[in-house]
Design a protein around this motif. Structure first.
Motif, PDB file in Angstrom:
ATOM      1  N   LYS A 239     -57.714 -15.868 -74.688  1.00  0.00           N
ATOM      2  CA  LYS A 239     -57.527 -16.348 -76.250  1.00  0.00           C
ATOM      3  C   LYS A 239     -58.063 -15.199 -76.838  1.00  0.00           C
ATOM      4  CE  LYS A 239     -58.157 -20.196 -79.318  1.00  0.00           C
ATOM      5  NZ  LYS A 239     -58.914 -19.421 -80.587  1.00  0.00           N
TER       6      LYS A 239
ATOM      7  N   SER B 273     -59.257 -17.299 -70.155  1.00  0.00           N
ATOM      8  CA  SER B 273     -58.964 -18.743 -69.898  1.00  0.00           C
ATOM      9  C   SER B 273     -58.749 -19.046 -68.356  1.00  0.00           C
ATOM     10  CB  SER B 273     -57.490 -19.142 -70.579  1.00  0.00           C
ATOM     11  OG  SER B 273     -56.606 -18.178 -70.311  1.00  0.00           O
TER      12      SER B 273
ATOM     13  N   SER C  35     -63.435 -17.227 -65.996  1.00  0.00           N
ATOM     14  CA  SER C  35     -63.008 -18.129 -66.916  1.00  0.00           C
ATOM     15  C   SER C  35     -63.905 -18.910 -67.805  1.00  0.00           C
ATOM     16  CB  SER C  35     -62.339 -19.578 -66.061  1.00  0.00           C
ATOM     17  OG  SER C  35     -61.710 -20.595 -67.132  1.00  0.00           O
TER      18      SER C  35
END
Length: 160
Positions: free
Chosen positions: A33, A64, A115
């Motif tokens: 993102k 992500s 992540s």
């Protein structure tokens, strides 16, 4: 009146601090993102890309997925080849590549990334003197295999 002047000065100061941050136009980021994009120099949209100069791009993003742990294993050893930076100018629907000095994404950001990690990607693109003086949509991507890690577009005007 006394409150108006400090308010205007604060607003003006904030505008100057964030003048080079541009609106994010995500074009298909799947594994990250984008939180901000800074194009130097870019003082207005479309960004003026001056012929014979180099444009610097800084992208802040949050991963992500563990895309870099899985795909960038050999990144620190210098043998990573699975993620690539790509820059194209979209002219009349046709993608025309801009040359990058370094297409290896791990040379332009800290790897590995897990992540949830926040990361910063920095790269630059040369604006060649022989480019035509036209408006173009620049598409910048980081791809890993078939996956688009991140992708954004920036409206640009090539100027002399």
């Amino acid at each position: 009146m006394n409150l108006v002047i400090p308010g205007v000065l604060i607003w003006l100061g904030l505008a100057l601090v964030s003048a080079n941050k541009i609106a994010v136009h995500d074009c298909g980021s799947k594994l990250a993102k984008i939180t901000s994009i800074d194009v130097q120099p870019c003082t207005a949209i479309p960004c003026p890309f001056k012929k014979g100069t180099t444009v610097d791009v800084t992208v802040e993003f949050q991963a992500s997925e563990n895309f870099i742990v899985d795909s960038f294993v050999a990144c620190d050893a210098g043998s990573f080849t699975k993620a690539e930076s790509k820059v194209h100018g979209i002219i009349a629907g046709i993608a025309v590549p801009f040359p990058l000095r370094d297409k290896d994404a791990c040379n332009n950001m800290k790897c590995p990334i897990k992540s949830g990690d926040k990361a910063v990607y920095k790269n630059s693109v040369a604006v060649l003197k022989n480019y035509p003086g036209i408006g173009v949509m620049v598409k910048w991507e980081i791809v890993s295999g078939k996956d688009t890690v991140l992708c954004f577009t920036v409206p640009v005007k090539i100027v002399s």
